[in-house]
Motif scaffolding. Structure first.
Motif, PDB file in Angstrom:
ATOM      1  N   LEU A  80       0.821   6.211  -2.402  1.00 14.48           N
ATOM      2  CA  LEU A  80      -0.184   5.344  -1.794  1.00 14.48           C
ATOM      3  C   LEU A  80      -0.939   4.616  -2.901  1.00 14.48           C
ATOM      4  O   LEU A  80      -1.276   5.216  -3.926  1.00 14.48           O
ATOM      5  CB  LEU A  80      -1.165   6.160  -0.949  1.00 14.48           C
ATOM      6  N   THR A 107      -4.196   1.954   4.551  1.00 18.56           N
ATOM      7  CA  THR A 107      -3.774   3.270   4.056  1.00 18.56           C
ATOM      8  C   THR A 107      -4.201   4.394   4.994  1.00 18.56           C
ATOM      9  O   THR A 107      -3.723   5.528   4.862  1.00 18.56           O
ATOM     10  CB  THR A 107      -4.344   3.533   2.640  1.00 18.56           C
ATOM     11  N   TRP A 142       0.796  -1.233   0.000  1.00 11.92           N
ATOM     12  CA  TRP A 142       0.000   0.000   0.000  1.00 11.92           C
ATOM     13  C   TRP A 142       0.826   1.280   0.000  1.00 11.92           C
ATOM     14  O   TRP A 142       0.276   2.368  -0.209  1.00 11.92           O
ATOM     15  CB  TRP A 142      -0.990   0.011   1.160  1.00 11.92           C
ATOM     16  N   ILE A 143       2.135   1.187   0.195  1.00 12.00           N
ATOM     17  CA  ILE A 143       2.943   2.406   0.247  1.00 12.00           C
ATOM     18  C   ILE A 143       4.319   2.156  -0.353  1.00 12.00           C
ATOM     19  O   ILE A 143       4.891   1.067  -0.200  1.00 12.00           O
ATOM     20  CB  ILE A 143       3.074   2.911   1.705  1.00 12.00           C
ATOM     21  N   SER A 178      -1.413   6.359   6.726  1.00 11.62           N
ATOM     22  CA  SER A 178      -0.483   7.162   5.934  1.00 11.62           C
ATOM     23  C   SER A 178       0.121   8.318   6.733  1.00 11.62           C
ATOM     24  O   SER A 178       1.337   8.530   6.725  1.00 11.62           O
ATOM     25  CB  SER A 178      -1.193   7.705   4.695  1.00 11.62           C
ATOM     26  N   GLN A 223      -1.429   9.805  -4.499  1.00 16.16           N
ATOM     27  CA  GLN A 223      -2.360   8.685  -4.381  1.00 16.16           C
ATOM     28  C   GLN A 223      -2.709   8.195  -5.777  1.00 16.16           C
ATOM     29  O   GLN A 223      -3.197   8.954  -6.612  1.00 16.16           O
ATOM     30  CB  GLN A 223      -3.622   9.118  -3.647  1.00 16.16           C
ATOM     31  N   VAL A 273       6.130  10.083  -1.630  1.00 16.53           N
ATOM     32  CA  VAL A 273       5.509   8.911  -1.018  1.00 16.53           C
ATOM     33  C   VAL A 273       4.289   8.584  -1.856  1.00 16.53           C
ATOM     34  O   VAL A 273       3.484   9.466  -2.173  1.00 16.53           O
ATOM     35  CB  VAL A 273       5.091   9.189   0.445  1.00 16.53           C
ATOM     36  N   THR A 278       8.153   4.559  -1.262  1.00 17.99           N
ATOM     37  CA  THR A 278       8.848   5.839  -1.136  1.00 17.99           C
ATOM     38  C   THR A 278       9.921   5.931  -2.205  1.00 17.99           C
ATOM     39  O   THR A 278      10.434   4.917  -2.678  1.00 17.99           O
ATOM     40  CB  THR A 278       9.498   5.986   0.257  1.00 17.99           C
TER      41      THR A 278
END
Length: 363
Positions: free
Chosen positions: A112, A124, A101-102, A127, A146, A110, A104
Motif C-alpha cells: 500500500l 486505501t 495506491w496498491i 485495502s 505499508q 501486497v 501485488t
C-alpha cells in the motif's frame, strides 16, 4: 540521473514475471473532476458537462475498456462500489486509477502506498475489501506492507504511477516530483527485497513543471521501452540519453516519444499484459493509438497486440490519466487449498475483515 545499486536481494534465483495475465480495475462510480489532484496534474481539464453526465460517460468508457481487455484474453477483476468500512462514507473521484495506491507481488506481498491528496488516501481504506476479493478468487496473500506512516502526509510514493518497473532487470525508474519521494522509493525497494537498482531523474513539462507521474512519460515491457527523453532534464544529475543507455544495456528496444506525444496523446501511459494463452497484449487509449507514428506502432506490435481503450472524452480528459493508470496488475501466486490449510485460510480471512485486525507493517 542518479543510479543506486541495492545489492543482493531476496529470491535472487526466482525471477519475477514482467507481465501479468490478470489485472484489477475499479468501476468509477464516483468519477468526477478531482480538484485536489488538479494542483499538479496538468492533464486534467475542467469539464463543461453536468456532473451526472460526466459520471455516466466515465462508467460507459470503463465498461467498454474492460470488454476490450477481455476480448484479448486478459483476466479482468472488477472492484465494484465499496460494500463495507469507512470507504462507503467517502467520495472517491479517482478510484478508476487503482495502480497508484496498491501493488501485488509474486511472493505474496501486497503493498500500500502513501498518496498525496486526502481523497486519494481514502482509496486505501478499501485495502481489506481488495484482500477479500483476491482471497475469494484464490490468490495467496502472505503479507501486507505499508510504505510510509499510516495516512502519510509529507513524503509520497504513488505506486506504479510514481515508479515504472523493469521486473526483468530488477530496476525501478522514477521521475522525482511532489508525488514521488526518493526516500520512500528506497523504502519500497527495501520492503520488497527484490529490486537491485533504482534510476531517478528530473522532468519538465512544456509548461516547465515536473511530470506528476513517471508512467505518463515512460513505459517498460519485457523487451521494449517507451520513453519521452525530451522531458528529462539534462543537468548535472540527469540525462535522457543516460536513461536510454540504461534501458538498452538491459536489452530493451527503446521507442523515444516527443513531448507532444506524451502530453497530448498519453503515449507513455501504456502497459504490456498477457492473455490466458500467453500472448502479449499492450493496453493503451485510442488517443494514444492515434498519437504513435506508424514506425513506432510497427515496433510495438512486434511486442504485443494492441488493445485500445475508448477513454479519451472523459477518463483521460477530465481524470488526467490513461489506460495504464486504470490497471493494477495482479502478480500474486494462486493458493493451493487442501484440508490441512483450509482452516488456517479461513482464520486469516476473518482476521483481515475484523476491526481488531493488526495494521499493516509500516516501512
Amino acid at each position: 540521473m542518479k543510479v543506486y545499486q541495492h545489492g543482493a536481494r531476496l529470491h535472487d534465483n526466482i525471477p519475477h514475471p514482467h507481465t501479468s495475465d490478470t489485472v484489477m480495475m475499479v468501476r468509477p462510480v464516483d468519477f468526477a473532476f478531482n480538484e485536489q489532484t488538479a494542483t499538479d496534474n496538468e492533464f486534467q481539464n475542467v469539464p463543461t458537462s453536468k456532473p451526472d453526465d460526466i459520471n455516466a460517460n466515465a462508467l460507459r468508457e470503463f465498461q467498454q475498456s474492460v470488454e476490450v481487455l477481455q476480448s484479448h484474453g486478459v483476466n479482468v477483476i472488477v472492484l465494484e462500489r465499496p460494500t463495507f468500512g469507512e470507504a462507503t462514507k467517502r467520495k472517491l473521484p479517482d478510484a478508476v486509477f487503482p495502480n497508484n495506491w496498491i501493488s501485488t507481488h509474486r511472493d505474496g506481498n501486497v503493498v500500500l502506498f502513501p498518496m498525496a491528496t486526502l481523497n486519494r488516501r481514502d482509496e486505501t481504506l478499501r485495502s481489506k475489501e481488495v484482500q477479500k476479493l483476491l482471497h475469494d478468487l484464490g490468490f495467496d496473500i502472505k503479507n501486507v506492507i505499508q510504505i510510509g506512516r499510516d495516512q502519510e502526509d509529507e513524503k509520497f510514493l504513488e505506486g506504479t504511477g510514481s515508479m515504472v518497473i523493469d521486473h526483468v532487470s530488477r530496476t525501478v525508474y522514477a521521475a522525482l516530483s511532489v508525488r514521488t519521494n526518493a526516500e520512500q522509493l528506497d523504502n519500497y525497494i527495501e520492503a520488497t527485497r527484490y529490486y537491485t537498482k533504482s534510476v531517478t531523474f528530473n522532468t519538465k513539462s512544456s509548461s516547465g513543471l515536473p511530470f506528476y507521474h513517471t508512467n505518463v512519460m515512460m513505459s517498460i515491457g519485457d523487451k521494449f521501452a517507451v520513453v519521452c527523453t525530451e522531458c528529462i532534464v539534462d543537468d548535472e544529475v540527469s540525462s535522457g540519453q543516460q536513461v536510454v543507455s540504461t534501458l538498452k544495456n538491459d536489452g530493451k528496444e527503446v521507442i523515444e516519444i516527443t513531448l507532444e506525444q506524451a502530453e497530448k496523446y498519453f503515449c507513455g501511459n501504456i502497459l504490456q499484459v498477457r492473455s490466458n494463452n500467453g500472448n502479449n497484449v499492450i493496453a493503451m487509449s485510442e488517443s494514444c493509438l492515434k498519437g504513435f507514428t506508424k514506425e513506432q506502432l510497427d515496433i510495438l506490435q512486434r511486442h504485443g497486440t494492441i488493445a485500445a481503450f475508448p477513454i479519451a472524452p472523459t477518463i483521460e480528459f477530465v481524470g488526467g490519466g490513461s489506460a495504464r493508470c486504470m490497471l493494477a496488475e495482479i502478480h500474486l501466486p494462486k493458493r493451493a487449498l487442501n484440508k490441512d490449510n483450509q482452516h488456517l485460510t479461513t482464520q486469516w480471512l476473518q482476521s483481515v475483515l475484523s476491526d481488531n485486525a493488526s495494521s499493516p507493517g509500516n516501512i
